[in-house]
Motif scaffolding. Structure first.
Motif, PDB file in Angstrom:
ATOM      1  N   PRO A 151       0.701  -1.291   0.205  1.00 44.61           N
ATOM      2  CA  PRO A 151      -0.023   0.027  -0.004  1.00 44.61           C
ATOM      3  C   PRO A 151       0.760   1.061  -0.010  1.00 44.61           C
ATOM      4  O   PRO A 151       0.469   2.319  -0.430  1.00 44.61           O
ATOM      5  CB  PRO A 151      -0.917  -0.075   1.382  1.00 44.61           C
ATOM      6  CG  PRO A 151      -0.722  -1.379   1.840  1.00 44.61           C
ATOM      7  CD  PRO A 151       0.389  -2.086   1.119  1.00 44.61           C
ATOM      8  N   THR A 287       3.546  -0.412   4.670  1.00 49.20           N
ATOM      9  CA  THR A 287       2.515   0.130   5.038  1.00 49.20           C
ATOM     10  C   THR A 287       2.777   1.643   5.568  1.00 49.20           C
ATOM     11  O   THR A 287       1.861   2.537   5.782  1.00 49.20           O
ATOM     12  CB  THR A 287       1.550  -0.294   6.507  1.00 49.20           C
ATOM     13  OG1 THR A 287       2.459  -0.698   7.298  1.00 49.20           O
ATOM     14  CG2 THR A 287       1.072  -1.773   5.677  1.00 49.20           C
ATOM     15  N   GLN A 306      -0.045   5.873   8.066  1.00 51.00           N
ATOM     16  CA  GLN A 306      -0.114   4.231   8.342  1.00 51.00           C
ATOM     17  C   GLN A 306      -1.270   3.625   7.763  1.00 51.00           C
ATOM     18  O   GLN A 306      -2.466   3.847   8.036  1.00 51.00           O
ATOM     19  CB  GLN A 306      -0.193   3.806   9.915  1.00 51.00           C
ATOM     20  CG  GLN A 306       0.256   2.601  10.366  1.00 51.00           C
ATOM     21  CD  GLN A 306       1.577   2.121  10.086  1.00 51.00           C
ATOM     22  OE1 GLN A 306       2.672   2.889  10.040  1.00 51.00           O
ATOM     23  NE2 GLN A 306       1.970   1.110   9.432  1.00 51.00           N
ATOM     24  N   LEU A 307      -0.953   2.801   6.670  1.00 53.36           N
ATOM     25  CA  LEU A 307      -1.858   2.449   5.783  1.00 53.36           C
ATOM     26  C   LEU A 307      -2.618   1.081   5.955  1.00 53.36           C
ATOM     27  O   LEU A 307      -1.701   0.173   6.304  1.00 53.36           O
ATOM     28  CB  LEU A 307      -1.453   2.434   4.233  1.00 53.36           C
ATOM     29  CG  LEU A 307      -0.727   3.779   3.747  1.00 53.36           C
ATOM     30  CD1 LEU A 307       0.213   3.656   2.548  1.00 53.36           C
ATOM     31  CD2 LEU A 307      -1.882   4.878   3.707  1.00 53.36           C
ATOM     32  N   LYS A 308      -3.719   0.926   5.453  1.00 53.62           N
ATOM     33  CA  LYS A 308      -4.440  -0.729   5.454  1.00 53.62           C
ATOM     34  C   LYS A 308      -3.811  -1.239   4.102  1.00 53.62           C
ATOM     35  O   LYS A 308      -3.599  -0.466   3.238  1.00 53.62           O
ATOM     36  CB  LYS A 308      -5.918  -0.260   5.643  1.00 53.62           C
ATOM     37  CG  LYS A 308      -6.154   0.261   6.940  1.00 53.62           C
ATOM     38  CD  LYS A 308      -7.891   0.323   6.992  1.00 53.62           C
ATOM     39  CE  LYS A 308      -8.311   0.869   8.030  1.00 53.62           C
ATOM     40  NZ  LYS A 308      -9.689   1.122   8.272  1.00 53.62           N
ATOM     41  N   GLU A 309      -4.188  -2.480   3.987  1.00 53.84           N
ATOM     42  CA  GLU A 309      -3.855  -3.291   3.026  1.00 53.84           C
ATOM     43  C   GLU A 309      -4.697  -2.782   1.860  1.00 53.84           C
ATOM     44  O   GLU A 309      -5.778  -2.195   1.900  1.00 53.84           O
ATOM     45  CB  GLU A 309      -4.108  -4.814   3.139  1.00 53.84           C
ATOM     46  CG  GLU A 309      -3.044  -5.340   4.127  1.00 53.84           C
ATOM     47  CD  GLU A 309      -1.659  -5.224   3.669  1.00 53.84           C
ATOM     48  OE1 GLU A 309      -1.412  -5.574   2.402  1.00 53.84           O
ATOM     49  OE2 GLU A 309      -0.855  -4.951   4.335  1.00 53.84           O
ATOM     50  N   ASN A 310      -4.092  -3.026   0.600  1.00 56.91           N
ATOM     51  CA  ASN A 310      -5.167  -2.474  -0.605  1.00 56.91           C
ATOM     52  C   ASN A 310      -6.371  -3.440  -0.598  1.00 56.91           C
ATOM     53  O   ASN A 310      -6.289  -4.522  -0.230  1.00 56.91           O
ATOM     54  CB  ASN A 310      -4.312  -2.891  -1.977  1.00 56.91           C
ATOM     55  CG  ASN A 310      -3.048  -2.074  -2.030  1.00 56.91           C
ATOM     56  OD1 ASN A 310      -2.951  -0.979  -1.444  1.00 56.91           O
ATOM     57  ND2 ASN A 310      -1.968  -2.506  -2.645  1.00 56.91           N
ATOM     58  N   GLU A 311      -7.286  -2.859  -1.363  1.00 58.05           N
ATOM     59  CA  GLU A 311      -8.754  -3.656  -1.459  1.00 58.05           C
ATOM     60  C   GLU A 311      -8.416  -4.784  -2.393  1.00 58.05           C
ATOM     61  O   GLU A 311      -7.604  -4.579  -3.367  1.00 58.05           O
ATOM     62  CB  GLU A 311      -9.537  -2.580  -1.911  1.00 58.05           C
ATOM     63  CG  GLU A 311     -10.182  -1.497  -0.770  1.00 58.05           C
ATOM     64  CD  GLU A 311     -11.239  -0.473  -1.345  1.00 58.05           C
ATOM     65  OE1 GLU A 311     -11.630  -0.828  -2.346  1.00 58.05           O
ATOM     66  OE2 GLU A 311     -11.315   0.264  -0.807  1.00 58.05           O
ATOM     67  N   ASP A 315      -4.654  -6.601  -3.861  1.00 61.07           N
ATOM     68  CA  ASP A 315      -3.986  -6.973  -2.597  1.00 61.07           C
ATOM     69  C   ASP A 315      -3.031  -8.322  -2.825  1.00 61.07           C
ATOM     70  O   ASP A 315      -2.372  -8.817  -1.728  1.00 61.07           O
ATOM     71  CB  ASP A 315      -4.741  -6.868  -1.264  1.00 61.07           C
ATOM     72  CG  ASP A 315      -5.812  -8.128  -1.545  1.00 61.07           C
ATOM     73  OD1 ASP A 315      -6.163  -8.357  -2.559  1.00 61.07           O
ATOM     74  OD2 ASP A 315      -6.288  -8.921  -0.580  1.00 61.07           O
TER      75      ASP A 315
END
Length: 365
Positions: A151, A287, A306-311, A315
Motif C-alpha cells: 500500500p 504500510t 499508516q496504511l491498510k492493505e489494498n482492496e 492486494d
C-alpha cells in the motif's frame, strides 16, 4: 486412468457453471522458487483453484505437500502431461528465471495465461521471444513482485501523480537482505539463485528488478536515456559466480533514479524515496509513508500515513491475475505487473549488467 477420469468428471461439473462464477483453474510450474509458498499457503478466497503442480523433484513436492496439505495426486512430472490432464486456464511459474521462456513457449500456443515471478526474463533475447508469443496467442503475461502489493508504494504514486511534491527529480530504491545463503534459503532455491545462467546474475537481477519496475511505473513507461552500474562481490565464499552488490543509475531527461540492490544489507529492506521540486515522499516499508513539504532552506512539515492493505483484488497477485483473465480488471499501460513495464525492466537490467562489465555508461535508444 482413474485420475484422468476423476479430473474429467470434475471438469464436466464445473462447466455447468458460467465461467465468471468459477474459480480460475491454475497450474503451478515448479516448486524451487520459495515464493511458491505464497500461492500454496494462500487462504481459499474462491477466486483460484490449483488443479496441477509440475515438479520433477518428488522429495521437494512431498515436503511441501506435508506443509500445505495438497494432494500428491495433482503432481505431474511435465507441463505437457499436466495441461493434457487438468486443462488449466493459467499457470504460474515458480522455477528458475531461465525457465520462464519454456513455460511461455509451452503455455501460450494453448491459450494458457502466464504469471512469472520477477524478473520477467534473464535477457532481452528471452523477453522478446516471450513477448512475441504472448501477443501472437493473445494471452496475458504478468510478472509478480512483492512490492506491487505494498500500500505504501501505491500511496506514494498517488501523491506524486497528484502533484503533492511537484515535478519528479529523483527516485532512490533500496532492496535486499543479508544474502541467500546467510538468510538460510533451502538448497533447491540456492542452487539456481546464485547461478549466472539460471538467475541471469546475482543481486543486480534479484533485487535490481524491483527498482527498475517501480521507477518505470512512476515514470509512466518512460525509457531512461542511459544506464550506469557498478557491481561488487563482497561474499566470494557464498556467491562465487555472481555479483552480490549493485548500484544502478538511470538518467532521464528531467530526473534521475538510483537503484541499490544488495545481498549485504544487515537488515532486510524494500523501501523507496521520491523527491520532487517542493517536497519528498518516503515509502519506509509495506504500510508506512511520510510526506515532507519543504519550508525554507532545510525545514519541512511532515505528514505520516499508516496504511491498510489494498482492496481486493489489488492486494494479492493471484487475485489480480484471475481478475484480469476474467476481464474484471484491465491493467493500465506500464502497470507494475504489465508486460510493457517488465520488458523495459529487462532492458534496463541487461544494460546495467553490460555497464558493470565494461565500466561504461550504456545509452538506450
Amino acid at each position: 486412468m482413474q485420475r484422468i477420469y476423476l479430473f474429467l468428471l470434475l471438469m464436466c461439473l464445473q462447466l455447468s457453471l458460467p465461467a465468471q462464477q468459477q474459480p480460475l483453474r491454475i497450474g503451478v510450474i515448479g516448486l524451487t522458487h520459495t515464493h511458491v509458498h505464497w500461492i500454496l499457503g494462500r487462504a481459499d478466497r474462491g477466486d483460484i483453484k490449483i488443479v496441477g503442480i509440475v515438479e520433477p523433484n518428488r522429495e521437494l513436492a512431498e515436503r511441501y505437500a506435508k506443509q500445505h496439505g495438497y494432494s500428491m495426486n495433482i503432481l505431474f512430472s511435465s507441463m505437457d502431461e499436466m495441461i493434457a490432464v487438468t486443462r488449466p486456464e493459467a499457470v504460474t511459474a515458480f522455477g528458475t528465471i531461465y525457465e520462464h521462456l519454456k513455460v511461455v513457449e509451452t503455455a501460450a500456443p494453448k491459450g494458457i495465461h502466464v504469471m512469472v515471478e520477477k524478473p520477467l526474463a534473464v535477457s532481452m533475447e528471452h523477453a522478446q521471444k516471450m513477448e512475441v508469443l504472448a501477443k501472437k496467442y493473445n494471452i496475458h503475461l504478468l510478472t509478480n513482485y512483492e512490492t506491487t502489493w505494498y500500500p505504501s508504494n501505491k500511496k506514494v504514486n498517488e501523491l506524486l501523480q497528484n502533484g503533492t511534491v511537484g515535478s519528479l527529480r529523483k527516485v532512490v530504491v533500496r532492496d535486499g537482505h543479508r544474502g541467500p545463503k546467510r538468510i538460510g534459503i533451502n538448497k533447491e532455491f540456492l542452487d539456481w539463485l546464485t547461478d549466472p545462467v539460471q538467475n541471469g546474475g546475482g543481486a543486480l537481477m534479484d533485487f535490481g528488478c524491483y527498482g527498475a519496475n517501480l521507477v518505470t511505473w512512476l515514470q509512466h513507461g518512460k525509457r531512461p536515456t542511459s544506464v550506469t552500474a557498478v557491481t561488487h562481490q563482497l561474499q566470494e565464499e557464498n556467491n562465487p559466480d555472481v555479483d552480490d552488490e549493485a548500484t544502478i543509475i538511470l538518467n532521464y531527461d528531467t530526473a534521475q533514479a538510483i537503484i541499490q540492490a544488495s545481498w549485504n544489507w544487515p537488515i532486510g529492506r524494500k523501501d523507496m524515496e521520491v523527491y520532487g521540486l517542493t517536497g519528498a515522499l518516503y515509502a519506509d516499508n509495506r504500510t508506512a509513508v511520510r510526506w515532507r513539504k519543504a519550508e525554507g532552506y532545510d525545514g519541512y512539515k511532515e505528514e505520516a500515513y499508516q496504511l491498510k492493505e489494498n482492496e481486493k483484488p489489488f492486494d494479492d497477485p493471484f487475485a489480480l491475475f484471475a481478475a484480469v483473465i476474467r476481464k474484471k480488471v484491465v491493467l493500465k499501460p506500464y502497470d507494475l505487473s504489465s508486460l510493457e513495464n517488465n520488458m523495459l525492466v529487462v532492458e534496463i537490467l541487461q544494460a546495467a549488467s553490460e555497464s558493470a562489465k565494461t565500466g561504461r555508461t550504456v545509452k538506450l535508444n
